[in-house]
Scaffold this motif. Structure first.
Motif, PDB file in Angstrom:
ATOM      1  N   GLY A  53       0.796  -1.231   0.000  1.00  0.00           N
ATOM      2  CA  GLY A  53       0.000   0.000   0.000  1.00  0.00           C
ATOM      3  C   GLY A  53       0.823   1.272   0.000  1.00  0.00           C
ATOM      4  N   ILE A  54       1.991   1.256  -0.618  1.00  0.00           N
ATOM      5  CA  ILE A  54       2.837   2.455  -0.624  1.00  0.00           C
ATOM      6  C   ILE A  54       2.306   3.447  -1.664  1.00  0.00           C
ATOM      7  CG2 ILE A  54       5.156   3.363  -1.018  1.00  0.00           C
ATOM      8  CD1 ILE A  54       6.211   0.762   0.210  1.00  0.00           C
ATOM      9  N   GLU A  55       1.943   4.611  -1.170  1.00  0.00           N
ATOM     10  CA  GLU A  55       1.397   5.669  -2.020  1.00  0.00           C
ATOM     11  C   GLU A  55       2.497   6.441  -2.734  1.00  0.00           C
ATOM     12  OE1 GLU A  55      -1.984   6.652  -2.642  1.00  0.00           O
ATOM     13  OE2 GLU A  55      -2.125   4.581  -1.947  1.00  0.00           O
ATOM     14  N   SER A  56       3.577   6.734  -2.004  1.00  0.00           N
ATOM     15  CA  SER A  56       4.668   7.503  -2.608  1.00  0.00           C
ATOM     16  C   SER A  56       5.947   7.311  -1.807  1.00  0.00           C
ATOM     17  CB  SER A  56       4.326   8.991  -2.670  1.00  0.00           C
ATOM     18  OG  SER A  56       4.230   9.524  -1.363  1.00  0.00           O
ATOM     19  N   ILE A  57       7.057   7.621  -2.474  1.00  0.00           N
ATOM     20  CA  ILE A  57       8.363   7.609  -1.823  1.00  0.00           C
ATOM     21  C   ILE A  57       9.068   8.893  -2.223  1.00  0.00           C
ATOM     22  CG2 ILE A  57      10.606   6.474  -1.632  1.00  0.00           C
ATOM     23  CD1 ILE A  57       9.178   3.841  -2.423  1.00  0.00           C
ATOM     24  N   ASP A  58       9.416   9.708  -1.231  1.00  0.00           N
ATOM     25  CA  ASP A  58      10.207  10.919  -1.452  1.00  0.00           C
ATOM     26  C   ASP A  58      11.628  10.617  -1.028  1.00  0.00           C
ATOM     27  OD1 ASP A  58       7.870  12.208  -2.192  1.00  0.00           O
ATOM     28  OD2 ASP A  58       7.590  13.191  -0.262  1.00  0.00           O
ATOM     29  N   TYR A  59      12.608  11.188  -1.737  1.00  0.00           N
ATOM     30  CA  TYR A  59      14.000  10.915  -1.400  1.00  0.00           C
ATOM     31  C   TYR A  59      14.912  12.041  -1.872  1.00  0.00           C
ATOM     32  CZ  TYR A  59      14.077   9.311  -6.263  1.00  0.00           C
ATOM     33  OH  TYR A  59      13.959   9.247  -7.626  1.00  0.00           O
ATOM     34  N   HIS A  60      16.030  12.195  -1.173  1.00  0.00           N
ATOM     35  CA  HIS A  60      17.063  13.141  -1.603  1.00  0.00           C
ATOM     36  C   HIS A  60      17.785  12.490  -2.767  1.00  0.00           C
ATOM     37  CE1 HIS A  60      17.346  15.177   2.621  1.00  0.00           C
ATOM     38  NE2 HIS A  60      16.184  15.346   2.053  1.00  0.00           N
ATOM     39  N   ALA A  61      17.796  13.205  -3.904  1.00  0.00           N
ATOM     40  CA  ALA A  61      18.329  12.622  -5.130  1.00  0.00           C
ATOM     41  C   ALA A  61      19.690  13.185  -5.520  1.00  0.00           C
ATOM     42  CB  ALA A  61      17.348  12.833  -6.268  1.00  0.00           C
ATOM     43  N   GLY A  62      20.170  14.180  -4.803  1.00  0.00           N
ATOM     44  CA  GLY A  62      21.500  14.716  -5.085  1.00  0.00           C
ATOM     45  C   GLY A  62      21.518  16.145  -5.571  1.00  0.00           C
ATOM     46  N   GLY A  63      20.402  16.673  -5.976  1.00  0.00           N
ATOM     47  CA  GLY A  63      20.365  18.071  -6.405  1.00  0.00           C
ATOM     48  C   GLY A  63      20.138  18.996  -5.230  1.00  0.00           C
ATOM     49  N   GLY A  64      20.255  20.269  -5.473  1.00  0.00           N
ATOM     50  CA  GLY A  64      20.053  21.254  -4.420  1.00  0.00           C
ATOM     51  C   GLY A  64      21.291  21.397  -3.556  1.00  0.00           C
ATOM     52  N   THR A  65      21.085  21.843  -2.328  1.00  0.00           N
ATOM     53  CA  THR A  65      22.192  22.035  -1.392  1.00  0.00           C
ATOM     54  C   THR A  65      21.960  21.168  -0.163  1.00  0.00           C
ATOM     55  OG1 THR A  65      21.111  23.829  -0.178  1.00  0.00           O
ATOM     56  CG2 THR A  65      22.425  24.456  -2.118  1.00  0.00           C
ATOM     57  N   ALA A  66      22.966  21.088   0.688  1.00  0.00           N
ATOM     58  CA  ALA A  66      22.836  20.299   1.914  1.00  0.00           C
ATOM     59  C   ALA A  66      21.690  20.815   2.777  1.00  0.00           C
ATOM     60  CB  ALA A  66      24.137  20.310   2.701  1.00  0.00           C
ATOM     61  N   MET A  67      21.513  22.123   2.820  1.00  0.00           N
ATOM     62  CA  MET A  67      20.456  22.712   3.645  1.00  0.00           C
ATOM     63  C   MET A  67      19.095  22.668   2.959  1.00  0.00           C
ATOM     64  SD  MET A  67      22.057  23.270   6.342  1.00  0.00           S
ATOM     65  CE  MET A  67      20.870  24.150   7.306  1.00  0.00           C
ATOM     66  N   GLU A  68      19.093  22.628   1.622  1.00  0.00           N
ATOM     67  CA  GLU A  68      17.848  22.566   0.861  1.00  0.00           C
ATOM     68  C   GLU A  68      17.991  21.559  -0.272  1.00  0.00           C
ATOM     69  OE1 GLU A  68      16.321  26.369  -0.358  1.00  0.00           O
ATOM     70  OE2 GLU A  68      16.840  27.279   1.556  1.00  0.00           O
ATOM     71  N   PRO A  69      18.023  20.261   0.088  1.00  0.00           N
ATOM     72  CA  PRO A  69      18.205  19.245  -0.948  1.00  0.00           C
ATOM     73  C   PRO A  69      16.983  19.136  -1.854  1.00  0.00           C
ATOM     74  CG  PRO A  69      17.926  18.228   1.203  1.00  0.00           C
ATOM     75  CD  PRO A  69      17.950  19.705   1.422  1.00  0.00           C
ATOM     76  N   LYS A  70      17.246  18.798  -3.109  1.00  0.00           N
ATOM     77  CA  LYS A  70      16.152  18.559  -4.045  1.00  0.00           C
ATOM     78  C   LYS A  70      15.522  17.229  -3.672  1.00  0.00           C
ATOM     79  CE  LYS A  70      14.976  17.886  -8.844  1.00  0.00           C
ATOM     80  NZ  LYS A  70      15.454  17.564 -10.179  1.00  0.00           N
ATOM     81  N   ILE A  71      14.213  17.225  -3.555  1.00  0.00           N
ATOM     82  CA  ILE A  71      13.488  16.006  -3.198  1.00  0.00           C
ATOM     83  C   ILE A  71      12.754  15.515  -4.433  1.00  0.00           C
ATOM     84  CG2 ILE A  71      11.656  15.021  -1.779  1.00  0.00           C
ATOM     85  CD1 ILE A  71      12.410  17.114   0.369  1.00  0.00           C
ATOM     86  N   GLU A  72      13.019  14.274  -4.795  1.00  0.00           N
ATOM     87  CA  GLU A  72      12.291  13.652  -5.898  1.00  0.00           C
ATOM     88  C   GLU A  72      11.262  12.714  -5.301  1.00  0.00           C
ATOM     89  OE1 GLU A  72      14.600  12.108  -9.116  1.00  0.00           O
ATOM     90  OE2 GLU A  72      15.803  13.931  -9.230  1.00  0.00           O
ATOM     91  N   SER A  73      10.254  12.379  -6.102  1.00  0.00           N
ATOM     92  CA  SER A  73       9.160  11.566  -5.597  1.00  0.00           C
ATOM     93  C   SER A  73       8.728  10.543  -6.646  1.00  0.00           C
ATOM     94  CB  SER A  73       7.986  12.483  -5.253  1.00  0.00           C
ATOM     95  OG  SER A  73       6.959  11.753  -4.635  1.00  0.00           O
ATOM     96  N   GLU A  74       8.390   9.367  -6.169  1.00  0.00           N
ATOM     97  CA  GLU A  74       7.808   8.347  -7.038  1.00  0.00           C
ATOM     98  C   GLU A  74       6.437   8.001  -6.463  1.00  0.00           C
ATOM     99  OE1 GLU A  74      10.041   5.136  -8.555  1.00  0.00           O
ATOM    100  OE2 GLU A  74      11.900   6.296  -8.605  1.00  0.00           O
ATOM    101  N   LYS A  75       5.424   8.063  -7.307  1.00  0.00           N
ATOM    102  CA  LYS A  75       4.045   7.784  -6.888  1.00  0.00           C
ATOM    103  C   LYS A  75       3.695   6.330  -7.162  1.00  0.00           C
ATOM    104  CE  LYS A  75       3.390  12.136  -5.956  1.00  0.00           C
ATOM    105  NZ  LYS A  75       3.698  12.557  -4.624  1.00  0.00           N
ATOM    106  N   LYS A  76       3.074   5.684  -6.196  1.00  0.00           N
ATOM    107  CA  LYS A  76       2.621   4.296  -6.280  1.00  0.00           C
ATOM    108  C   LYS A  76       3.687   3.367  -6.875  1.00  0.00           C
ATOM    109  CE  LYS A  76      -2.246   5.224  -6.164  1.00  0.00           C
ATOM    110  NZ  LYS A  76      -2.664   4.792  -4.871  1.00  0.00           N
ATOM    111  N   PRO A  77       4.868   3.328  -6.269  1.00  0.00           N
ATOM    112  CA  PRO A  77       5.942   2.483  -6.803  1.00  0.00           C
ATOM    113  C   PRO A  77       5.685   0.993  -6.547  1.00  0.00           C
ATOM    114  CG  PRO A  77       6.585   3.343  -4.692  1.00  0.00           C
ATOM    115  CD  PRO A  77       5.256   3.986  -5.027  1.00  0.00           C
ATOM    116  N   ALA A  78       6.233   0.162  -7.419  1.00  0.00           N
ATOM    117  CA  ALA A  78       6.208  -1.286  -7.177  1.00  0.00           C
ATOM    118  C   ALA A  78       7.208  -1.571  -6.063  1.00  0.00           C
ATOM    119  CB  ALA A  78       6.589  -2.020  -8.453  1.00  0.00           C
ATOM    120  N   THR A  79       6.879  -2.549  -5.226  1.00  0.00           N
ATOM    121  CA  THR A  79       7.802  -2.906  -4.144  1.00  0.00           C
ATOM    122  C   THR A  79       8.238  -4.351  -4.299  1.00  0.00           C
ATOM    123  OG1 THR A  79       5.948  -3.443  -2.702  1.00  0.00           O
ATOM    124  CG2 THR A  79       6.884  -1.250  -2.492  1.00  0.00           C
TER     125      THR A  79
END
Length: 137
Positions: A53-79
């Motif tokens: 039942g995972i709706e989404s996964i947000d994660y730090h993907a490497g963009g942005g800065t240490a204080m404001e990292p870029k967050i990417e998201s995957e909706k309804k991922p397969a597990t």
């Protein structure tokens, strides 16, 4: 005589303070060099998430800065879900799953084949898996 002694003691104190500040300056300079190196160094981590039942996964993907990292998201991922990313410097590795059924939810952050952060069930849902950058320290 007393004035001469006070002058000599004052001169020694000033000289000692100057030497001490010089040593502190060297330590501060070395620390600044280490921070600069750490800020520019990159490292790879792998995020893993499992559960139903995972709706989404947000994660730090490497963009942005240490204080404001870029967050990417995957909706309804397969597990089970797995993603390897390259992060920079002191940016913390982080993966935050959202599940309708957190009972069997698990998230992990893996660095060099070792789990550096793991959370399960409600703990994974509430805060995800956020670790300290493995290049710090």
């Amino acid at each position: 005589m007393k004035r001469t002694a006070r002058t000599a003691v004052s001169a020694l104190a000033v000289a000692g303070l100057a030497l001490g500040l010089g040593a502190c300056s060297e330590v501060a300079e070395k620390a600044a060099d280490q921070v600069d190196k750490s800020v520019n160094e990159t490292y790879e981590v792998t995020y893993e998430v499992s559960g139903k039942g995972i709706e989404s996964i947000d994660y730090h993907a490497g963009g942005g800065t240490a204080m404001e990292p870029k967050i990417e998201s995957e909706k309804k991922p397969a597990t089970p879900w797995k993603k390897t990313v390259t992060l920079k410097g002191i940016m913390p590795p982080a993966v935050m799953p959202v599940s309708l059924d957190p009972a069997d939810l698990t998230c992990k952050v893996i660095f060099n084949g070792k789990v550096i952060k793991e959370a399960k069930a409600e703990q994974a849902m509430a805060g995800g898996c956020v670790a300290v950058s493995p290049i710090v320290g």
